[in-house]
Write a protein that holds these residues in place. Structure first.
Motif, PDB file in Angstrom:
ATOM      1  N   ARG A  54       0.688  -1.350   0.034  1.00 20.92           N
ATOM      2  CA  ARG A  54       0.048   0.057   0.122  1.00 20.92           C
ATOM      3  C   ARG A  54       0.823   1.208  -0.240  1.00 20.92           C
ATOM      4  NH1 ARG A  54      -3.726  -0.723   4.936  1.00 20.92           N
ATOM      5  NH2 ARG A  54      -4.417   1.159   4.654  1.00 20.92           N
ATOM      6  N   VAL A  55       1.857   1.239   0.779  1.00 23.55           N
ATOM      7  CA  VAL A  55       2.769   2.340   1.035  1.00 23.55           C
ATOM      8  C   VAL A  55       3.579   2.799  -0.614  1.00 23.55           C
ATOM      9  CG1 VAL A  55       4.816   3.161   1.969  1.00 23.55           C
ATOM     10  CG2 VAL A  55       3.174   2.410   3.497  1.00 23.55           C
ATOM     11  N   TRP A  56       3.994   1.417  -1.219  1.00 23.66           N
ATOM     12  CA  TRP A  56       4.685   1.678  -2.361  1.00 23.66           C
ATOM     13  C   TRP A  56       3.888   2.280  -3.455  1.00 23.66           C
ATOM     14  CZ3 TRP A  56       9.395   1.358  -3.906  1.00 23.66           C
ATOM     15  CH2 TRP A  56       9.711   1.169  -5.270  1.00 23.66           C
ATOM     16  N   ASP A  57       2.602   1.688  -3.546  1.00 20.82           N
ATOM     17  CA  ASP A  57       1.462   2.300  -4.290  1.00 20.82           C
ATOM     18  C   ASP A  57       1.220   3.465  -4.226  1.00 20.82           C
ATOM     19  OD1 ASP A  57       1.450  -0.381  -5.690  1.00 20.82           O
ATOM     20  OD2 ASP A  57      -0.411  -1.035  -4.559  1.00 20.82           O
ATOM     21  N   LEU A  58       0.900   3.932  -2.976  1.00 23.50           N
ATOM     22  CA  LEU A  58       0.740   5.254  -2.774  1.00 23.50           C
ATOM     23  C   LEU A  58       1.915   6.307  -2.805  1.00 23.50           C
ATOM     24  CD1 LEU A  58      -1.051   7.459  -1.101  1.00 23.50           C
ATOM     25  CD2 LEU A  58       0.151   7.067   0.815  1.00 23.50           C
ATOM     26  N   GLU A  59       3.145   5.852  -2.818  1.00 24.94           N
ATOM     27  CA  GLU A  59       4.199   6.677  -3.241  1.00 24.94           C
ATOM     28  C   GLU A  59       4.159   6.957  -4.588  1.00 24.94           C
ATOM     29  OE1 GLU A  59       7.712   6.100  -0.036  1.00 24.94           O
ATOM     30  OE2 GLU A  59       7.837   5.039  -1.913  1.00 24.94           O
ATOM     31  N   ARG A  60       3.955   5.822  -5.779  1.00 22.19           N
ATOM     32  CA  ARG A  60       3.704   6.227  -6.888  1.00 22.19           C
ATOM     33  C   ARG A  60       2.508   6.758  -7.239  1.00 22.19           C
ATOM     34  NH1 ARG A  60       7.153   3.544  -5.168  1.00 22.19           N
ATOM     35  NH2 ARG A  60       8.054   5.681  -5.205  1.00 22.19           N
ATOM     36  N   THR A  61       1.489   6.983  -6.733  1.00 22.13           N
ATOM     37  CA  THR A  61       0.535   7.731  -6.862  1.00 22.13           C
ATOM     38  C   THR A  61       0.838   9.294  -6.923  1.00 22.13           C
ATOM     39  OG1 THR A  61      -1.334   5.876  -6.366  1.00 22.13           O
ATOM     40  CG2 THR A  61      -1.896   8.307  -6.399  1.00 22.13           C
ATOM     41  N   LEU A  62       1.785   9.546  -5.553  1.00 25.85           N
ATOM     42  CA  LEU A  62       1.868  10.777  -5.213  1.00 25.85           C
ATOM     43  C   LEU A  62       3.169  11.285  -6.246  1.00 25.85           C
ATOM     44  CD1 LEU A  62       2.040  10.521  -1.305  1.00 25.85           C
ATOM     45  CD2 LEU A  62       0.236  11.670  -2.750  1.00 25.85           C
ATOM     46  N   HIS A  63       3.692  10.214  -6.978  1.00 29.48           N
ATOM     47  CA  HIS A  63       4.518  10.735  -8.038  1.00 29.48           C
ATOM     48  C   HIS A  63       6.033  11.017  -6.945  1.00 29.48           C
ATOM     49  CE1 HIS A  63       1.956  10.635 -11.139  1.00 29.48           C
ATOM     50  NE2 HIS A  63       1.159  11.554 -10.525  1.00 29.48           N
ATOM     51  N   LEU A  64       6.161  10.102  -6.074  1.00 33.29           N
ATOM     52  CA  LEU A  64       7.707  10.219  -5.413  1.00 33.29           C
ATOM     53  C   LEU A  64       8.582   9.762  -6.050  1.00 33.29           C
ATOM     54  CD1 LEU A  64       6.560   9.774  -1.654  1.00 33.29           C
ATOM     55  CD2 LEU A  64       6.668  11.941  -3.020  1.00 33.29           C
ATOM     56  N   PRO A  65       9.713  10.112  -6.030  1.00 29.82           N
ATOM     57  CA  PRO A  65      10.923   9.428  -6.968  1.00 29.82           C
ATOM     58  C   PRO A  65      10.904   8.145  -6.533  1.00 29.82           C
ATOM     59  CG  PRO A  65      11.748  10.995  -5.411  1.00 29.82           C
ATOM     60  CD  PRO A  65      10.276  11.482  -5.480  1.00 29.82           C
ATOM     61  N   GLY A  66      11.421   7.113  -7.484  1.00 28.70           N
ATOM     62  CA  GLY A  66      11.677   5.818  -6.933  1.00 28.70           C
ATOM     63  C   GLY A  66      12.771   5.619  -6.175  1.00 28.70           C
ATOM     64  N   GLU A  67      12.701   4.729  -5.131  1.00 25.58           N
ATOM     65  CA  GLU A  67      13.889   4.624  -4.159  1.00 25.58           C
ATOM     66  C   GLU A  67      15.002   3.833  -4.905  1.00 25.58           C
ATOM     67  OE1 GLU A  67      10.337   4.691  -1.380  1.00 25.58           O
ATOM     68  OE2 GLU A  67      10.736   4.074  -3.268  1.00 25.58           O
ATOM     69  N   GLY A  68      14.587   3.197  -5.965  1.00 27.76           N
ATOM     70  CA  GLY A  68      15.654   2.557  -6.684  1.00 27.76           C
ATOM     71  C   GLY A  68      16.733   3.383  -7.575  1.00 27.76           C
ATOM     72  N   SER A  69      16.103   4.715  -7.580  1.00 25.66           N
ATOM     73  CA  SER A  69      17.028   5.735  -8.319  1.00 25.66           C
ATOM     74  C   SER A  69      18.153   6.011  -7.352  1.00 25.66           C
ATOM     75  CB  SER A  69      16.251   6.862  -8.543  1.00 25.66           C
ATOM     76  OG  SER A  69      15.460   7.415  -7.483  1.00 25.66           O
ATOM     77  N   VAL A  70      18.039   6.072  -6.014  1.00 24.79           N
ATOM     78  CA  VAL A  70      18.999   6.214  -5.131  1.00 24.79           C
ATOM     79  C   VAL A  70      19.775   5.083  -4.850  1.00 24.79           C
ATOM     80  CG1 VAL A  70      19.441   6.879  -2.774  1.00 24.79           C
ATOM     81  CG2 VAL A  70      17.379   7.693  -3.904  1.00 24.79           C
ATOM     82  N   GLN A  71      19.320   3.876  -4.923  1.00 24.68           N
ATOM     83  CA  GLN A  71      19.872   2.504  -4.645  1.00 24.68           C
ATOM     84  C   GLN A  71      21.052   2.292  -6.147  1.00 24.68           C
ATOM     85  OE1 GLN A  71      18.605  -1.832  -4.911  1.00 24.68           O
ATOM     86  NE2 GLN A  71      18.644  -1.231  -2.652  1.00 24.68           N
TER      87      GLN A  71
END
Length: 264
Positions: A54-71
């Motif tokens: 749910r948190v992961w989907d919410l972040e995508r809905t909010l257009h937050l940058p992907g954690e993968g870009s940092v990793q």
């Protein structure tokens, strides 16, 4: 923590500084509550993974940058990712302790304020795992993230089913970030160096590490920052009723600052 600050008034510091033994017990109690309180909310694997999705989907809905870009930045170098894992494992507690010790010795009134804020945020943060257990992104296959600590080391966690020293389903809020942000805020408020704003690099680096190692979501840090903001709005730092005179030119007499609000 060699920040250039105005000298504290010795009399005021002596009056404001709480008894050392009492403070050692209080701070030790705070860390024990943090450590063992989280363990009371262990388990709930299915619910924690459901909330993670749910948190992961919410972040995508909010257009937050992907954690993968940092990793992906960390994964460019084995050395860099190892440093990030080491930072996650070793800096959190020592940096907060050093912050409190410095304030106790040099800014006693600010120490009392910072200790209250940290205690408030930590106590509130212990409630969330009971009502919203959350698996970190490294446990959620949908994220595609690497458990960097497991792959590259060092790791502070064991398998969730056998790890009795921590609750790995208490990702929200991120006290790694909340405490780091309070360290920066506390030092900015308590000092007067023109370079004091550089302390914000500490929470920024912490945020990069906790996200890049897949231990936390962006929302974990956002919630921690919001909780800290509420605590800071309710618990005010001591104010100065006089400023140091003679800055930049010699004076015959210098009136030291008086700290108000240093109640224990």
């Amino acid at each position: 923590m060699n920040a250039r600050t105005e000298p504290a008034e010795k009399g005021t510091s002596a009056i404001a500084r709480p008894p050392l033994v009492r403070e050692l017990l209080l701070v030790a109690g705070l860390f024990l509550v943090y450590k063992f309180g989280r363990q009371l909310a262990t388990g709930h694997t299915g619910e924690a993974l459901h909330n993670a999705r749910r948190v992961w989907d919410l972040e995508r809905t909010l257009h937050l940058p992907g954690e993968g870009s940092v990793q992906s930045v960390l994964l460019h170098s084995d050395t860099l990712v190892h440093i990030a894992n080491t930072f996650y494992a070793t800096v959190h507690f020592p940096a907060t302790v050093a912050f409190l010790v410095w304030l106790y010795l040099r800014r006693p009134a600010h120490y009392v304020w910072a200790r209250r804020v940290l205690a408030t945020v930590t106590s509130a943060a212990l409630v969330l795992p009971f009502v919203f257990p959350l698996a970190p992104p490294r446990m959620l296959a949908a994220t595609g993230l690497v458990d960097t600590a497991k792959v590259y080391g060092p790791s502070v966690y064991g398998p969730p089913t056998s790890d009795h020293l921590s609750n790995q389903f208490a990702a929200m809020p991120s006290l790694h970030f909340g405490w780091a942000l309070m360290v920066a805020v506390g030092l900015i408020v308590a000092t007067r160096s023109r370079w004091r704003w550089l302390w914000l690099l500490h929470p920024l680096l912490t945020l990069t590490v906790i996200v890049g190692t897949a231990n936390h979501y962006w929302l974990d840090a956002i919630v921690a920052a919001a909780m800290l903001g509420i605590a800071l709005a309710l618990i005010h730092p001591p104010r100065r009723t006089a400023t140091t005179a003679g800055r930049g030119r010699p004076q015959l007499a210098v009136k030291e600052p008086v700290l108000v609000g240093a109640g224990r």
